[in-house]
Write a protein that holds these residues in place. Structure first.
Motif, PDB file in Angstrom:
ATOM      1  N   GLN A   1       0.844  -1.398   0.083  1.00 39.89           N
ATOM      2  CA  GLN A   1       0.025   0.124   0.086  1.00 39.89           C
ATOM      3  C   GLN A   1       0.728   1.232   0.050  1.00 39.89           C
ATOM      4  O   GLN A   1       0.466   2.150  -0.681  1.00 39.89           O
ATOM      5  CB  GLN A   1      -1.015   0.085   1.160  1.00 39.89           C
ATOM      6  CG  GLN A   1      -2.041  -1.255   1.119  1.00 39.89           C
ATOM      7  CD  GLN A   1      -3.060  -0.840   2.156  1.00 39.89           C
ATOM      8  OE1 GLN A   1      -3.146   0.147   2.775  1.00 39.89           O
ATOM      9  NE2 GLN A   1      -3.684  -2.048   2.555  1.00 39.89           N
ATOM     10  N   ALA A   2       1.739   1.271   0.907  1.00 39.66           N
ATOM     11  CA  ALA A   2       2.719   2.447   0.994  1.00 39.66           C
ATOM     12  C   ALA A   2       3.627   2.699  -0.513  1.00 39.66           C
ATOM     13  O   ALA A   2       3.339   3.811  -1.094  1.00 39.66           O
ATOM     14  CB  ALA A   2       3.950   2.392   2.169  1.00 39.66           C
ATOM     15  N   LEU A   3       3.745   1.397  -1.016  1.00 40.78           N
ATOM     16  CA  LEU A   3       4.560   1.558  -2.437  1.00 40.78           C
ATOM     17  C   LEU A   3       3.692   2.170  -3.443  1.00 40.78           C
ATOM     18  O   LEU A   3       3.807   2.864  -4.217  1.00 40.78           O
ATOM     19  CB  LEU A   3       5.140   0.110  -2.963  1.00 40.78           C
ATOM     20  CG  LEU A   3       6.068  -0.499  -1.941  1.00 40.78           C
ATOM     21  CD1 LEU A   3       6.484  -1.660  -2.806  1.00 40.78           C
ATOM     22  CD2 LEU A   3       7.169   0.288  -1.599  1.00 40.78           C
ATOM     23  N   ILE A   4       2.391   1.630  -3.490  1.00 39.73           N
ATOM     24  CA  ILE A   4       1.153   2.028  -4.438  1.00 39.73           C
ATOM     25  C   ILE A   4       1.037   3.622  -4.290  1.00 39.73           C
ATOM     26  O   ILE A   4       0.819   4.505  -5.012  1.00 39.73           O
ATOM     27  CB  ILE A   4       0.113   1.454  -4.353  1.00 39.73           C
ATOM     28  CG1 ILE A   4       0.397  -0.144  -4.691  1.00 39.73           C
ATOM     29  CG2 ILE A   4      -1.091   2.054  -5.073  1.00 39.73           C
ATOM     30  CD1 ILE A   4      -0.910  -0.896  -4.196  1.00 39.73           C
ATOM     31  N   LEU A   5       0.870   4.090  -2.935  1.00 35.76           N
ATOM     32  CA  LEU A   5       0.829   5.496  -2.669  1.00 35.76           C
ATOM     33  C   LEU A   5       2.064   6.183  -3.369  1.00 35.76           C
ATOM     34  O   LEU A   5       1.507   7.220  -3.883  1.00 35.76           O
ATOM     35  CB  LEU A   5       0.702   5.790  -1.106  1.00 35.76           C
ATOM     36  CG  LEU A   5      -0.678   5.965  -0.724  1.00 35.76           C
ATOM     37  CD1 LEU A   5      -0.585   6.208   0.886  1.00 35.76           C
ATOM     38  CD2 LEU A   5      -1.210   7.308  -1.283  1.00 35.76           C
ATOM     39  N   THR A   6       3.112   5.694  -3.131  1.00 36.76           N
ATOM     40  CA  THR A   6       4.244   6.555  -3.564  1.00 36.76           C
ATOM     41  C   THR A   6       4.090   6.578  -5.260  1.00 36.76           C
ATOM     42  O   THR A   6       4.178   7.663  -6.034  1.00 36.76           O
ATOM     43  CB  THR A   6       5.446   5.980  -3.577  1.00 36.76           C
ATOM     44  OG1 THR A   6       5.701   5.948  -1.881  1.00 36.76           O
ATOM     45  CG2 THR A   6       6.732   6.899  -3.869  1.00 36.76           C
TER      46      THR A   6
END
Lengths: 785, 525, 186
Positions: C77-82
């Motif tokens: 999720q964090a990666l996708i946000l970025t």
């Protein structure tokens, strides 16, 4: 001291250009000082070297690469060094007169010194790679010198040809040298030539590559054509580079490596045949031309062929013949070129048909030229006669020893070439100085008679050449034996004499001279025969075809590769990725490698969302109106949001929704005014390609998810974040904690990207305001031509 | 000697903060703004270069420097790591930027005022970050930073050619980025981590197919950034369109990041594939060299020729990587060292050549070899001519420049390995490079002068001459130094190569752990 | 099966995105890139397993004892946000780029009689000058030619005005660079 000599020349080359020597009348005498100094120093070394004590200097350079700055002054190196520095001094003096009042004179001197340093380095180098470096140095300086009159197209073309032929073959030679050095285990020349190397496994390959480089440099058939083209250079360069020194670099290398490489049939036949062909070809071709420098250039080609041919043999006579040939050639061809330059300077033409009775107008020139030219023709008792005698002796010896027809054939070939030598020498002298009428051409007028300074250099060299045969007994032990010894690899004692009695060799010489006179008388029919040869036999013609063909090939290839549309290029990139996937799939064990939980069935909201996403994606593709497309991509974004909602990613859902709204608004705002462009439909083939590529990329995405989304093969690091974001980072929202703390560095980059995008967008939006200065006007007609 | 790992953040943070600062305190499109931004950029670039040199000195004695961002141990936080190769590239990048600054001041038109300097710093940040990244996703992020800033720099000014070239550039690079992101996803999905050292440890646990897919995707993504055959389309479509300053900057920095990423991933993550795919890599290298140089022969404007030459030259570095796939450790190390040595040579010379080529174009405001507006510059601009000659023939491998020794080292390595085909190709390409450089030289500097020198040409004023030519001359001096004083440079390359090939050392330096503990007890006080 | 569904959606997004990119229509190009990045985001998202679960948010921080069962994987999720944010930046810039292209095309159409709206220019042919709209071909590169034609003709004039044209070749003609660039060019 050897290195000091090179450094001296390097410093002189840098210093002389800014000094603008064309402003001083004594510049030539000053410019001759550095090479003259080197010559004198070399003369002091003769005794030691002749006693078998070479001077060695070694400095570290890059040992990992086998590069070593090692110089070695042995017999051969000293012999060549004397020629290079001695004639160099003469040329330096001569240049000042030849290029008087030329503002670029300093530039020429710079090149001259650089060339001299490279050439001396080449013959002194005791490291194959160092030798190659200097070798390339001579190529590049020669390139610039040939292109000295750079406004002239012929100069440009000649320079390019010379560079490409010698430079490219030089690269092949480099491969050969590296192979040789690696096989021997050392790049040191003295170590390599310490033993015959014909039994090395890479011997043939290395030898062929080295021969390629040497032959091209020394203008051997079939590379000989660059040398006459290089005559566009100023005459001092022609005299120096293209007759006395640089073209002998190939000869030098062959002579240098003779002890190591010559012990094979390949060496013998390659040198004998190539040298022989060049010998005859050059001699015959010289009969055809009217331009003084062209005649001399072909004569040089021929002489170089003779030297290469001689290096095929292993006999003492051959070694002596090579050494004598090199020295004699340098001492008559150098002055002849210089004198051609003097005549050119005086009359502003080099075409012999224009000359009428120059002998009376330029008596001094006529005398010196005759002396040098008689040497070229091999008339006794000139130096050239000695050279021809030793050459014939070698061939006679070989023919008698083997008794083969081919051996006698080569004697005949040498005689034939000798006949041509005599014929064109006489032709040249007759047309230039004796004949009274200019054969229908406008007679040349002497505009300004040469000063004595101008004639000093050729006079000196000619005198040395003329006197040499008479004092040969005094200096042969010191000057001729050491280089012959170096070529042989074992001690060689040189005995030369002008008179041997009425030997077969002497008789042959006499016959050659007689036949040469006959050929001179019959020159016109021979010339017309030569002129009727088809153009494709000409090396320049073939070179130009090759050159053009290379560009045509390059253009064709590049058009195939780079000329496509964006779509085709993107297809290639994606296609490569798909191929990659297919290759990986061929290694996949479908049963074990896809670790997917097939049991967990999706709930209906997800299924509906997925269906909606797929439908919306297809609508985006299919719809014709722009607005519909933008809206449907918005719908895809909303389905993404829904996925995020269903699968417990509230932050993502929020962000996605926000960004999606922003994107749609931006797209509509920016593009609602742009009128739709009606276009013809895509050709069927393109359409099919697009479809195939798209499906393949779809498959790529599909498989990627299946392969990557299964359970990991190693435990994920993710629980660390879930476990520790509260205790270590005091944040409850783990995703946020990762973003701002654990992986905060990523976020820094992410923000930067946004900032740059904003900056760029702003710059582009403002770009239209800068039209005043970055104005796009239509180019006017005149410029399109 | 010990060095605080915090220095590693400097090459990223310095340009970023300075860029942000110069954006915050200046107003758009003002001449004074450009001046202020220029001064700030000079400070930042100087500091950056100093730090890079510091790191170079530290790492070339065989050390690695590791910084765990935010103090989170690997593999949980983001690792920033520098070894010899990284430091060499950081230094060269710093040098290129330092040379570019005066050149930009001397030659830029009013694009200077469109935030050129901050963008340059952002690009520098992206490039530095990519070299330093020890985390696959972080590498992606910095790739995006440098891509985004290069998009903007490429289209700065918004001329038609720029926009068209820019769109190709953007699209093809985004496609590559998508593949890269997918590869990062695959890495995490299959191996549960993103830290490169950790990935290197875990990679044998994945099935062969997954390894192949990961290696392949990264190869494609990085090859595309490095402009390798057949993925280089974006480069010749766009590099000739922006201002020459931008072209030169790109030519020196961008493709090298892709090369670096290939060097790093293949030595660290896929050492087996480096051996197994050696012939593939060498084939790619050979085809890249050949198609690049053929393009250079086909192209008809100066900067087009030079852009194609970038491609051709990049092939040589991949050749070094391919030769590092030798099964003999010494030969592999030598091949890698030759590749790195070539990289050093290339960054210096290519930038110098693009700069001097750009300056030449600006003299007559045309780079066309067909219209013959160029020509006869030798008589009118002798200093430019000397510099151009040295730069052009340094690229073609003329001794005693760095071009010769670097090509020699690759040739030796290839012949020693018995890779005769690639050795032959490299020589052939060298010869063709000579042809294309002679062509440029003769078109630009020989021949008759047909056109007046453009009135606003940078070399028309004394200050312009100094600003424009001095940095190029400095770079070429460096090239000559490398050529004449090659032993230390090659030794540094060897040190860097040994470090790059030493995976265990890298992994130990990062020290990723598999243990995951709940730290609730001790830290939560 | 969840994964299969996700894979299908990702596949469709990749395929449609690619198809749009290949269409050679600037706005569709942007949409295609958008679909492609949606696809890759979803790919990253499915790494977490695509299962329903608890959002990775600790509601009661004080009571947290290390129980993370039920949480979905937060890292993707964090990666996708970025990735989403970066993707947005790129998309926005591309939008402006294409917009600029349209603006230039309009100008070009206004300036020039449309020669051919769809000719394939051979980038290696002798100096094809840009004509007829930006869709014609992506590889026009003579900005130098455009931006200088006026200035050059002025320079030529100046040189012709002076009698000794040849002597002038060596002399720097223009004044300062900046001044010249700011002059109004009709």
């Amino acid at each position: 001291m050897l290195l000091t000599c090179l450094a001296l020349l390097a410093i002189a080359s840098v210093a002389i250009w800014p000094l603008r020597p064309h402003r001083y009348s004594f510049a030539g005498w000053l410019a001759a000082l550095p090479p003259a100094f080197i010559t004198l120093w070399l003369i002091t070394q003769i005794n030691g070297v002749a006693a078998g004590q070479p001077l060695v200097e070694t400095y570290a350079w890059a040992a990992d690469l086998g590069l070593e700055l090692s110089l070695r002054l042995d017999g051969l190196a000293l012999f060549f060094g004397l020629i290079i520095a001695g004639i160099g001094a003469a040329v330096a003096l001569y240049t000042a007169y030849y290029l008087e009042d030329d503002a670029r004179q300093g530039y020429f001197y710079t090149l001259l010194y650089l060339f001299m340093a490279s050439m001396l380095g080449l013959v002194w180098a005791d490291n194959l790679l160092l030798l190659f470096i200097f070798w390339e140095g001579t190529s590049f300086t020669s390139y610039l010198m040939v292109g000295y009159y750079y406004e002239d197209d012929a100069a440009q073309e000649g320079a390019r040809r010379a560079l490409l032929v010698t430079g490219m073959s030089g690269l092949a030679m480099l491969a050969g040298l590296v192979l040789l050095g690696q096989a021997v285990g050392s790049y040191s020349v003295s170590q390599i030539i310490a033993a015959p190397r014909a039994d090395l496994p890479i011997y043939e390959a290395a030898l062929i590559l080295i021969l390629l480089g040497s032959f091209a440099k020394s203008a051997q058939f079939p590379f000989h054509f660059w040398l006459p083209g290089a005559m566009a250079a100023p005459t001092p360069a022609s005299a120096y580079l293209h007759s006395a020194t640089m073209v002998k670099a190939g000869i030098y290398l062959l002579a240098r490596l003779h002890p190591a490489l010559s012990d094979s049939a390949l060496w013998f036949w390659a040198l004998l045949l190539v040298g022989g062909i060049t010998f005859l070809l050059g001699a015959v071709s010289a009969l055809r031309y009217y331009d003084l420098k062209q005649i001399l250039a072909y004569a040089t080609v021929s002489q170089l062929g003779a030297l290469v041919m001689l290096l095929a043999f292993h006999t003492t006579e051959a070694y002596i013949a090579v050494v004598v040939g090199i020295l004699a050639h340098a001492l008559y061809k150098g002055p002849l070129f210089m004198l051609a330059g003097v005549v050119d300077h005086a009359t502003e033409t080099r075409d012999v048909r224009h000359f009428a009775g120059l002998g009376r107008m330029l008596p001094a020139v006529a005398v010196i030229t005759t002396l040098a030219a008689f040497s070229m023709a091999g008339f006794p008792p000139f130096f050239g006669f000695l050279a021809k005698e030793t050459l014939l002796e070698t061939l006679f010896h070989h023919a008698a020893e083997t008794g083969s027809l081919l051996g006698w054939g080569f004697v005949g070939l040498a005689a034939l070439a000798g006949i041509c030598f005599v014929a064109y020498t006489l032709y040249l002298l007759y047309e230039a100085f004796v004949s009274r009428e200019s054969s229908g051409f406008e007679p040349a007028v002497v505009h300004h008679a040469p000063s004595w300074g101008f004639l000093t250099a050729p006079l000196l060299l000619t005198l040395i050449g003329t006197l040499f045969p008479f004092v040969v007994g005094l200096v042969e032990k010191l000057v001729l034996s050491p280089p012959a010894t170096a070529i042989a690899g074992s001690a060689v004692d040189v005995h030369l004499a002008l008179w041997h009695g009425f030997t077969p060799v002497f008789m042959t010489s006499l016959v050659v001279i007689g036949a040469g006179i006959l050929l001179f008388l019959a020159r016109n029919p021979v010339r017309s025969l030569l002129e009727s040869t088809p153009p494709w036999l000409n090396g320049v013609y073939q070179f130009n075809r090759l050159y053009k063909g290379m560009f045509a090939l390059a253009t064709w290839t590049t058009r195939q590769i780079q000329g496509g549309t964006l779509a085709s290029q993107a297809s290639v990139v994606l296609g490569v990725a798909v191929l990659m996937l297919l290759y990986a799939l061929s290694q996949l064990h479908w049963a074990t490698d896809l670790r997917i939980d097939w049991g967990n069935l999706p709930h209906w909201p997800e299924l509906t969302t997925a269906t909606l996403a797929i439908i919306a994606a297809f609508v985006t593709v299919r719809t014709e109106t722009r607005l519909n497309a933008i809206i449907s991509i918005g719908v895809v974004g909303v389905t993404m949001t829904l996925f995020f909602v269903f699968y417990a990613a509230p932050d993502l859902a929020l962000t996605q929704l926000l960004i999606e709204v922003l994107t749609v608004v931006l797209l509509i705002l920016v593009f609602h005014k742009v009128p739709p462009v009606v276009r013809p439909p895509l050709p069927q083939s393109v359409w099919i390609r697009n479809l195939v590529v798209s499906c393949a990329v779809g498959f790529l995405g599909f498989m990627l998810v299946l392969i990557s989304a299964g359970a990991p093969y190693a435990p994920s690091i993710s629980p660390f974040f879930s476990l520790n974001s509260v205790p270590l980072a005091h944040g409850g929202n783990i995703v946020n904690v990762i973003l701002v703390d654990f992986r905060g560095f990523d976020t820094l980059g992410e923000i930067t990207v946004l900032a740059i995008a904003a900056l760029g967008g702003y710059a582009l939006l403002r770009a239209s305001r800068l039209r005043v200065t970055l104005h796009r006007g239509r180019p006017d007609e005149e410029e399109q031509g | 000697m010990t060095l605080s790992p915090n220095w590693l953040a400097a090459p990223i943070v310095i340009p970023m903060l300075t860029a942000a600062l110069s954006l915050a305190f200046t107003r758009w499109n003002r001449r004074t703004a450009a001046k202020r931004q220029r001064n700030l950029a000079a400070i930042a670039i100087g500091l950056n270069l100093l730090v890079a040199l510091l790191l170079l000195v530290y790492t070339l004695s065989g050390n690695r420097l590791v910084l765990q961002m935010g103090g989170w141990a690997a593999p949980f936080g983001i690792t920033v790591i520098a070894d010899g190769l990284t430091a060499i590239l950081l230094t060269l990048t710093g040098l290129v930027a330092a040379a570019m600054l005066p050149f930009a001041v001397g030659t830029l038109d009013q694009r200077e005022r469109m935030s050129f300097y901050p963008l340059m710093l952002f690009l520098l940040m992206g490039v530095n970050g990519a070299y330093l990244a020890g985390d696959l996703f972080n590498l992606y992020v910095f790739f995006e930073v440098l891509l985004m800033s290069s998009f903007v720099l490429l289209t700065l000014g918004g001329q038609a050619g720029q926009i068209n070239g820019g769109i190709r550039y953007v699209v093809l690079n985004l496609v590559a980025s998508v593949l890269f992101l997918a590869a990062a996803g695959l890495a995490y999905g299959a191996l549960g981590t993103l830290n490169m050292a950790h990935l290197a440890l875990r990679i044998p646990q994945a099935p062969v197919a997954v390894q192949t897919l990961l290696a392949g995707l990264l190869l494609i993504a990085f090859s595309s950034k490095a402009a390798l055959f057949p993925l280089f389309f974006w480069l010749p479509s766009s590099y000739h369109t922006p201002h020459p300053v931008v072209t030169a900057f790109f030519g020196g920095l961008l493709t090298k990041v892709g090369i670096y990423a290939l060097f790093r991933t293949f030595t660290l993550l896929f050492p087996l594939y480096l051996v197994e795919w050696q012939s593939l890599l060498l084939t790619i290298a050979g085809l890249t060299m050949l198609t690049g140089v053929l393009g250079a022969l086909a192209a008809n404007t100066m900067r087009r020729v030079l852009s194609f030459q970038i491609i051709s030259q990049v092939g040589y570095m991949v050749m070094g990587l391919g030769l590092a796939g030798s099964s003999d450790a010494t030969l592999a190390s030598f091949g890698m060292a030759a590749g790195i040595f070539y990289l050093i040579h290339h960054m210096v010379v290519e930038v110098a050549l693009l700069m001097v080529g750009g300056a030449t174009e600006l003299e007559v405001m045309s780079g066309s070899l067909l219209q013959r507006r160029l020509g006869g510059l030798m008589g009118r601009r002798p200093a430019l001519a000397v510099i151009f000659f040295v730069a052009a023939f340094a690229l073609a491998g003329m001794p005693p420049t760095s071009g010769f020794v670097s090509k020699l080292s690759l040739l030796q390595s290839a012949l020693q390995n018995g890779n005769y085909v690639i050795a032959g190709v490299s020589l052939l390409v060298g010869a063709l490079t000579l042809v294309s450089m002679a062509r440029l030289w003769q078109h630009g500097f020989w021949g008759k002068a047909t056109e007046p020198i453009y009135p606003t040409a940078p070399l028309s004023s004394v200050s312009g001459r100094w600003l424009t030519l001095t940095p190029i001359a400095a770079l070429l001096t460096l090239s000559l130094t490398i050529g004449l004083y090659s032993a230390p440079f090659f030794r540094w390359s060897s040190t860097a190569a040994q470090q790059v090939l030493d995976r265990e050392g890298y992994i130990q330096a990062v020290a990723p752990t598999d243990e995951i503990h709940f730290m609730g007890g001790e830290a939560h006080d | 099966m969840n994964i299969l569904m996700m894979a299908l959606v990702v596949g469709v997004l990749f395929a449609t995105g690619t198809y749009l990119i290949l269409r050679r229509r600037p706005i569709r190009l942007i949409l295609g890139l958008g679909l492609l990045s949606h696809g890759v985001n979803l790919l990253l998202f499915s790494l977490g397993g695509a299962e329903r679960g608890l959002p990775p948010i600790v509601v009661d921080k004080a009571a947290f004892t290390g129980d993370i069962s039920g949480f979905v994987d937060p890292l993707p999720q964090a990666l996708i946000l970025t990735a989403i944010v970066i993707g947005f930046g790129v998309t926005a810039f591309t939008v402006v780029l294409v917009n600029r292209r349209h603006a230039l095309a309009e100008e070009a159409v206004a300036d020039v009689p449309v020669v051919a709206s769809r000719k394939v220019v051979d980038p290696f042919a002798p100096m094809e000058h840009y004509s007829g709209g930006l869709d014609a071909d992506p590889d026009d590169y003579e900005w130098l030619e455009y931006s200088v034609s006026d200035e050059l003709s002025r320079a030529r004039q100046r040189i012709h005005e002076h009698a000794a044209a040849d002597a002038q070749l060596d002399e720097p003609t223009g004044s300062g660079k900046a001044n010249n660039m700011n002059e109004e060019s009709d």
